[in-house]
Design a protein around this motif. Structure first.
Motif, PDB file in Angstrom:
ATOM      1  N   GLU A   1      -0.971  -0.895   8.338  1.00  0.00           N
ATOM      2  CA  GLU A   1      -0.461  -0.244   7.133  1.00  0.00           C
ATOM      3  C   GLU A   1      -0.283  -1.269   6.026  1.00  0.00           C
ATOM      4  O   GLU A   1      -0.619  -1.021   4.870  1.00  0.00           O
ATOM      5  CB  GLU A   1       0.867   0.450   7.436  1.00  0.00           C
ATOM      6  N   ALA A   2       0.238  -2.445   6.405  1.00  0.00           N
ATOM      7  CA  ALA A   2       0.451  -3.495   5.403  1.00  0.00           C
ATOM      8  C   ALA A   2      -0.877  -3.873   4.758  1.00  0.00           C
ATOM      9  O   ALA A   2      -0.965  -4.037   3.545  1.00  0.00           O
ATOM     10  CB  ALA A   2       1.105  -4.712   6.051  1.00  0.00           C
ATOM     11  N   SER A   3      -1.912  -4.003   5.583  1.00  0.00           N
ATOM     12  CA  SER A   3      -3.217  -4.389   5.058  1.00  0.00           C
ATOM     13  C   SER A   3      -3.722  -3.354   4.056  1.00  0.00           C
ATOM     14  O   SER A   3      -4.211  -3.695   2.981  1.00  0.00           O
ATOM     15  CB  SER A   3      -4.194  -4.551   6.219  1.00  0.00           C
ATOM     16  N   GLN A   4      -3.587  -2.080   4.403  1.00  0.00           N
ATOM     17  CA  GLN A   4      -4.044  -1.033   3.487  1.00  0.00           C
ATOM     18  C   GLN A   4      -3.170  -0.974   2.252  1.00  0.00           C
ATOM     19  O   GLN A   4      -3.637  -0.729   1.148  1.00  0.00           O
ATOM     20  CB  GLN A   4      -4.036   0.322   4.192  1.00  0.00           C
ATOM     21  N   ASP A   5      -1.886  -1.225   2.474  1.00  0.00           N
ATOM     22  CA  ASP A   5      -0.951  -1.247   1.357  1.00  0.00           C
ATOM     23  C   ASP A   5      -1.364  -2.307   0.335  1.00  0.00           C
ATOM     24  O   ASP A   5      -1.196  -2.138  -0.861  1.00  0.00           O
ATOM     25  CB  ASP A   5       0.449  -1.554   1.893  1.00  0.00           C
ATOM     26  N   LEU A   6      -1.926  -3.415   0.835  1.00  0.00           N
ATOM     27  CA  LEU A   6      -2.321  -4.517  -0.047  1.00  0.00           C
ATOM     28  C   LEU A   6      -3.719  -4.315  -0.621  1.00  0.00           C
ATOM     29  O   LEU A   6      -4.272  -5.224  -1.225  1.00  0.00           O
ATOM     30  CB  LEU A   6      -2.239  -5.841   0.709  1.00  0.00           C
ATOM     31  N   GLY A   7      -4.298  -3.151  -0.385  1.00  0.00           N
ATOM     32  CA  GLY A   7      -5.553  -2.843  -1.061  1.00  0.00           C
ATOM     33  C   GLY A   7      -6.791  -2.905  -0.197  1.00  0.00           C
ATOM     34  O   GLY A   7      -7.893  -2.692  -0.686  1.00  0.00           O
ATOM     35  N   ALA A   8      -6.639  -3.227   1.097  1.00  0.00           N
ATOM     36  CA  ALA A   8      -7.816  -3.320   1.956  1.00  0.00           C
ATOM     37  C   ALA A   8      -8.219  -1.926   2.433  1.00  0.00           C
ATOM     38  O   ALA A   8      -7.374  -1.154   2.861  1.00  0.00           O
ATOM     39  CB  ALA A   8      -7.523  -4.220   3.154  1.00  0.00           C
ATOM     40  N   SER A   9      -9.517  -1.641   2.350  1.00  0.00           N
ATOM     41  CA  SER A   9      -9.998  -0.354   2.839  1.00  0.00           C
ATOM     42  C   SER A   9      -9.922  -0.369   4.364  1.00  0.00           C
ATOM     43  O   SER A   9      -9.763  -1.418   4.966  1.00  0.00           O
ATOM     44  CB  SER A   9     -11.439  -0.155   2.404  1.00  0.00           C
ATOM     45  N   PRO A  10     -10.037   0.805   4.995  1.00  0.00           N
ATOM     46  CA  PRO A  10      -9.972   0.823   6.465  1.00  0.00           C
ATOM     47  C   PRO A  10     -10.978  -0.128   7.123  1.00  0.00           C
ATOM     48  O   PRO A  10     -10.667  -0.766   8.132  1.00  0.00           O
ATOM     49  CB  PRO A  10     -10.299   2.280   6.791  1.00  0.00           C
TER      50      PRO A  10
ATOM     51  N   GLN B   1     -12.315  -2.959   5.794  1.00  0.00           N
ATOM     52  CA  GLN B   1     -11.826  -4.329   5.583  1.00  0.00           C
ATOM     53  C   GLN B   1     -10.664  -4.633   6.516  1.00  0.00           C
ATOM     54  O   GLN B   1     -10.572  -5.718   7.090  1.00  0.00           O
ATOM     55  CB  GLN B   1     -11.359  -4.504   4.132  1.00  0.00           C
TER      56      GLN B   1
ATOM     57  N   SER C   1       2.193  -1.475  12.023  1.00  0.00           N
ATOM     58  CA  SER C   1       2.596  -1.679  10.636  1.00  0.00           C
ATOM     59  C   SER C   1       1.732  -2.759   9.974  1.00  0.00           C
ATOM     60  O   SER C   1       1.623  -2.803   8.756  1.00  0.00           O
ATOM     61  CB  SER C   1       4.076  -2.035  10.555  1.00  0.00           C
ATOM     62  N   LEU C   2       1.086  -3.624  10.784  1.00  0.00           N
ATOM     63  CA  LEU C   2       0.187  -4.631  10.202  1.00  0.00           C
ATOM     64  C   LEU C   2      -0.994  -3.952   9.534  1.00  0.00           C
ATOM     65  O   LEU C   2      -1.466  -4.371   8.478  1.00  0.00           O
ATOM     66  CB  LEU C   2      -0.315  -5.583  11.283  1.00  0.00           C
TER      67      LEU C   2
ATOM     68  N   LYS D   1     -10.522  -7.771   9.043  1.00  0.00           N
ATOM     69  CA  LYS D   1      -9.589  -8.840   8.707  1.00  0.00           C
ATOM     70  C   LYS D   1      -8.364  -8.853   9.620  1.00  0.00           C
ATOM     71  O   LYS D   1      -7.741  -9.895   9.812  1.00  0.00           O
ATOM     72  CB  LYS D   1      -9.137  -8.708   7.253  1.00  0.00           C
TER      73      LYS D   1
END
Lengths: 347, 292
Positions: B175-184, B186, B172-173, B190
């Motif tokens: 997913e959270a990162s992508q949810d916040l706008g990070a591309s795969p 990034q 889910s981390l 990160k």
């Protein structure tokens, strides 16, 4: 209110198992909408499809009128509060919240301002340098909300965010979430299996079961006018009685006819009738409508849960009055306490 | 549990006899030289000063270089493999991990010999080159062969801990990162890579430490001229018979290794501090369990 998200004929299959059976749902701007249902009813899947983490097998997700079904999550103007918060363990509170803003390459000073503002909103202004593992469950919850809200999404998705908190904290957070939603004025789509939570916070409740929507309505509608046996059973406790719709404003059950306030069903149609436990009164013999004997009394804190056995069935009654087991009594209720519903398969 | 505490005694005894005593002997040998009679030893630091000769020091540095190179290549090859395995279905993962582990069940010498037959001048690879019309290349007894052999041998120890840290990661981390706008991409740098660092450090430890003191593989694939600290110590003990000098060099290597371990341990502690309760690598997980 303007429609913001439209789900059209949303269908989802996992390995041949149908999880969503063609959902149609309009979500409006500034609405607090709750998807409510037992586990496995498809509510989380619906949310994940809106967030972009799951792709629908068929159907469309329209956002502001544009189909976003194929858009990856990082390109959607939607943010999510995850079930177990999913806070980044290698960053402190500030960096967690700033994550989305940094991705957008905002100025550091602007980021700091926004983070501070959102931390104040969730009441954690002095926690920026704290480590995630140093926060309590409730605080982590707030950070997760802040991290999503700071990006100023048009829609916030919340996947059972209060599930991990204890009862007292959960109640406090329910009120707080509702206040935050009013304050920032965006759409919340909230998934829960807790009916009380749904009733407390929502503008609109969508009751789901078995991959299909059972009823959409305001909390009062859903509670007072459940459309079917499933909704009546799932929302609050209820006595569900099989009966006959004699004609408008008259129903028959337990071998008697009762005046009611419902109309519009076919004459002679078989129906389900809901009598809420708190709507039933226990009165002296001869003063009520149905005869029975008290078979058990349970103390529930605020009220007693009393079982009254009649010749046809056992009714559950919630009352604050003291009674004794074995006493012969009558059950009484008003015409508006009778809720008539379409009959459907038994649960 | 108190009544079982005495059961530890035999274990301690064995540990003392089999580990501590030999170590003490090495220290003893390192600081002494043979006297005129068999039973007389006298204290000396000469064994250590002797090692300061540039020829000997360069052997140590060549070993360090080989260790670094092996570790670097293992990391560059191992991380993508571990990452791809971690992306597979559970059953596929089990099979792939098994395939990676199986070679380690076979004797090291056997595996290295098979590399000789692959790399030698009329070996498998050169036959293949000839078949497609290329000139044969001299590969055996070069640095290339040594690196290949080392990487082949140590790769599983890099892949396994990285794979463990990747699979332990909360999905889910990402997913959270992508949810916040990070591309795969990034999200990978990160979140994924950052959180797998403890696995990477474990892998580095498991590869680097044994590879600086390796001597069988370099000897077999690098030929006799390939002198490393491991070969050097072996020579001192077996060919030359100067146990005193050999012990001193062993001790110097041990000090180097302990120093490097301390560095890695500090680095791991730093990443663990920031990842704390979260999933770490293999070793750190085991350590934490012990503490609990």
């Amino acid at each position: 209110m303007k429609k913001l998200i439209e789900l059209e004929n949303l269908t989802k299959e996992f390995n041949g198992q149908v999880v969503l059976k063609g959902i149609h749902l309009d979500i409006h701007e500034n609405e607090f909408m709750t998807l409510l249902g037992p586990s496995g009813c498809g509510k989380t899947t619906t949310l994940r499809i809106i967030g972009g983490f799951e792709e629908a097998s068929a159907g469309e997700v329209l956002f502001d009128g544009i189909d976003i079904s194929k858009l990856p999550p990082h390109k959607r103007e939607i943010n999510t509060v995850f079930q177990k918060y999913a806070l980044f363990p290698h960053m402190n509170v500030h960096d967690n919240i700033a994550f989305g803003l940094k991705i957008k390459k905002m100025d550091k000073s602007i980021i700091d301002q926004k983070v501070l503002k959102i931390l104040t909103l969730v009441g954690l202004e002095n926690y920026g340098n704290r480590h995630i593992s140093q926060l309590s469950g409730g605080q982590q919850q707030r950070v997760a909300i802040a991290r999503a809200l700071v990006n100023e999404p048009k829609v916030l998705l919340l996947d059972e965010p209060l599930g991990a908190l204890d009862l007292k904290l959960r109640k406090a957070m329910q009120v707080e979430l509702k206040n935050i939603q009013k304050e920032v004025g965006i759409t919340f789509i909230y998934v829960t299996h807790d009916q009380e939570e749904a009733l407390t916070m929502s503008d609109t409740i969508v009751v789901m079961n078995d991959g299909a929507i059972q009823q959409i309505g305001t909390p009062t509608d859903i509670y007072n006018e459940p459309e079917n046996r499933f909704v009546a059973k799932f929302i609050g406790e209820s006595n569900i009685v099989e009966g006959l719709f004699v004609k408008d404003f008259l129903v028959e059950f337990d071998g008697q006819q009762f005046v009611c306030v419902d109309k519009g069903f076919d004459e002679g149609q078989e129906v389900d009738i809901v009598l809420r436990p708190e709507d039933l009164d226990i009165v002296e013999v001869g003063q009520g409508k149905i005869e029975g004997v008290i078979s058990s009394i349970l103390f529930k804190g605020v009220h007693y849960e009393i079982m009254v056995e009649t010749s046809e069935r056992t009714y559950t009654v919630h009352t604050t009055d003291i009674n004794e087991i074995g006493k012969k009594v009558n059950l009484d209720f008003w015409p508006e306490d009778i809720h008539v519903m379409e009959k459907m398969g038994t649960y | 549990m108190k009544q079982f505490r005495k059961l530890v005694t035999p274990y301690c005894l064995w540990l003392f006899l089999l580990t501590v005593v030999p170590m003490l002997l090495i220290v003893f040998y390192a600081f002494t030289e043979k006297g005129t009679a068999i039973t007389t030893f006298s204290f000396t630091l000469e064994n250590f000063t002797k090692f300061l000769d540039p020829i000997f020091v360069s052997v140590l540095f060549r070993s360090l270089k080989l260790g670094l190179l092996t570790t670097g290549v293992c990391f560059l090859v191992g991380y993508p493999i571990a990452y791809m395995i971690a992306k597979c279905k559970d059953t596929t993962q089990t099979i792939l991990i098994l395939l990676i582990t199986i070679p380690t069940w076979i004797n090291l010498l056997m595996r290295t010999y098979s590399w000789i037959s692959i790399l030698s001048n009329n070996g498998l690879l050169n036959k293949l080159f000839e078949a497609i019309g290329m000139n044969s290349v001299n590969m055996l007894y070069t640095d290339f062969a040594v690196i290949i052999g080392m990487v082949y041998n140590f790769l599983p120890f890099m892949i396994l801990p990285i794979h463990a840290s990747l699979t332990n990661m909360d999905k889910s981390l990402l997913e959270a990162s992508q949810d916040l706008g990070a591309s795969p991409i990034q999200t990978f740098f990160k979140i994924t890579f950052r959180l797998s660092l403890s696995g990477v450090l474990t892998g580095i430890t498991l590869v680097f430490l044994p590879s600086i003191s390796a001597f069988v593989i370099p000897k077999m694939l690098g030929g006799g001229q390939y002198s490393l600290i491991g070969n050097f110590i072996e020579q001192q003990f077996i060919t030359i018979g100067n146990w005193h000098f050999g012990s001193a060099v062993s001790l110097i290597l041990a000090v180097f290794v302990i120093g490097l371990m301390a560095l890695i341990f500090m680095a791991e502690k730093r990443t663990n501090n920031s990842v704390e309760e979260e999933e770490g690598g293999w070793l750190s997980n085991a350590k934490r369990k012990k503490v609990r």
